[in-house]
Design an enzyme around this catalytic site. Sequence first.
Site, PDB file in Angstrom:
ATOM      1  N   TRP A  42     -41.026  95.281 -61.350  1.00 55.32           N
ATOM      2  CA  TRP A  42     -42.218  94.971 -60.550  1.00 55.32           C
ATOM      3  C   TRP A  42     -42.207  93.456 -60.327  1.00 55.32           C
ATOM      4  CZ3 TRP A  42     -47.479  93.508 -62.697  1.00 55.32           C
ATOM      5  CH2 TRP A  42     -48.459  93.550 -61.703  1.00 55.32           C
TER       6      TRP A  42
ATOM      7  N   ASP B 215     -44.487  98.772 -70.528  1.00 56.63           N
ATOM      8  CA  ASP B 215     -45.490  98.772 -69.468  1.00 56.63           C
ATOM      9  C   ASP B 215     -45.652 100.219 -69.011  1.00 56.63           C
ATOM     10  OD1 ASP B 215     -47.109  98.407 -67.290  1.00 56.63           O
ATOM     11  OD2 ASP B 215     -45.793  97.002 -66.247  1.00 56.63           O
TER      12      ASP B 215
ATOM     13  N   LYS C  50     -53.610 104.107 -61.535  1.00 56.26           N
ATOM     14  CA  LYS C  50     -53.031 105.198 -60.752  1.00 56.26           C
ATOM     15  C   LYS C  50     -53.406 106.564 -61.314  1.00 56.26           C
ATOM     16  CE  LYS C  50     -50.589 101.445 -60.134  1.00 56.26           C
ATOM     17  NZ  LYS C  50     -50.217 100.553 -59.091  1.00 56.26           N
TER      18      LYS C  50
HETATM   19  C1  LMR Z   1     -47.323  98.203 -56.834  1.00 57.32           C
HETATM   20  O1  LMR Z   1     -46.286  97.894 -57.428  1.00 57.32           O
HETATM   21  O2  LMR Z   1     -47.339  98.470 -55.621  1.00 57.32           O
HETATM   22  C2  LMR Z   1     -48.608  98.303 -57.592  1.00 57.32           C
HETATM   23  O3  LMR Z   1     -48.368  98.128 -58.940  1.00 57.32           O
HETATM   24  C3  LMR Z   1     -49.657  97.419 -57.041  1.00 57.32           C
HETATM   25  C4  LMR Z   1     -49.421  95.978 -57.351  1.00 57.32           C
HETATM   26  O4  LMR Z   1     -50.320  95.355 -57.914  1.00 57.32           O
HETATM   27  O5  LMR Z   1     -48.361  95.445 -57.030  1.00 57.32           O
END
Ligand code: LMR
Length: 396
Positions: free
Chosen positions: A130, A211, A246
């Site tokens: 992420w 996570d 989510k």
């Molecule tokens: C995503 O990866 O799209 C979600 O976790 C929202 C975000 O905050 O990035």
Amino acid sequence: MFETIEKLPDDPILGLLAAYRSDNNPNKIDLSVGVYKDETGNTPIFDAVKKAETQKLENEITKTYTGIEGDPVFCDAIQRLVLGDDHNVILEKRSAAISAPGGSGALRVAGEVINSVNPDACLWVSIPSWPNHTPLLGTAGLTVKDYSYYDGENHVIKTDEMLSQISKLGKDDILLLHGCCHNPSGADLEMDHWKEITRLAQQNGFTPFVDCAYQGLGKGLDEDAEGLRYMASQLPEMIIAYSCSKNFGLYRDRVGSTIIITENASAAEAAQTHMKSVARRLYSVPPAHGAIIVGIILGDEELKTSWKNELNEMQHRINDLRTLFTGSVKNKVSSHDFSFIKSQYGMFSIMGLSLEQVSRLRDEFSIYMVNNSRVNIAGISPTNVEYLTDSIATVL
Ligand code: LMR
């Protein structure tokens, strides 16, 4: 002070939402931010959430501050949800939790606690991960390094490279893992990976930091926690950052939890004081509304069953959309094999398109995905899939 200030670029994920919303093309498709969507493109409120909110509204008698740790019912329930009621960590009271402002807040609290307890700690983040992991945890003071994870050419986990790097970690290292539904790849660790990483942690003393933001949206509520539960059952220490955005659909209510697992109950109590101290200096007390809703749902058999059923439907729908997409694209594109998308889990997969192709999809077809071609599978629907796969065929 601000006379010469310059604009910063938009966030690589959340920035796309604004662009999508202002796009007038009736065929536009949003595959960007990781939010669940139904057939009509709406992100629904769970029935159980609506009912719990009604209960809360009727029974609420004050809005005074909660403790720094947040709602205690939530803190207890969330540890049980992720670990399971009969997990040895729960029975031995070897974990402590606080309610945090979303999964991001939970990650940040954990990062700050790690940094204050061990300023030499080094955090290892998967490539890819992420995109907010590194800025969010790096600015908590941690040194951040990468480990190999996903092979985007062959659409598999780079098991050998990953394990070889992990085998070199030591006691000052923190290994960030995705509990399930790996963001952005959708390629989840298998049980053998969890076991081997656990063995390496036992042998070399690094600390896993999991996570967990999508429990229930990959294979199922228990199945998605199987790896981290195994790890927690074997190791003296572990950290979990949990998000209810989510799996409870509580995105804007900011519901998350930092959970620290320690060797014994008194260390867990001490760990909670550190989490509270960090929270106090970052934001004082967490938002309470969504956490109380989660606590009500998990404490009421009927609401819990209703929530589980709805979550289950979402999980199945996402898997069906994976099949729908691969079936449709197969008939139109012969140069690329997209069948890997069917064997991945959760909201995301990386299509394997170039930046130029992603930009063309956005600019010419109003199809929005993250620059690395990560798509939110839940944004696909039977009504938009043909337009989507026709457009992909055109840019390819
Ligand atoms: C995503 O990866 O799209 C979600 O976790 C929202 C975000 O905050 O990035």
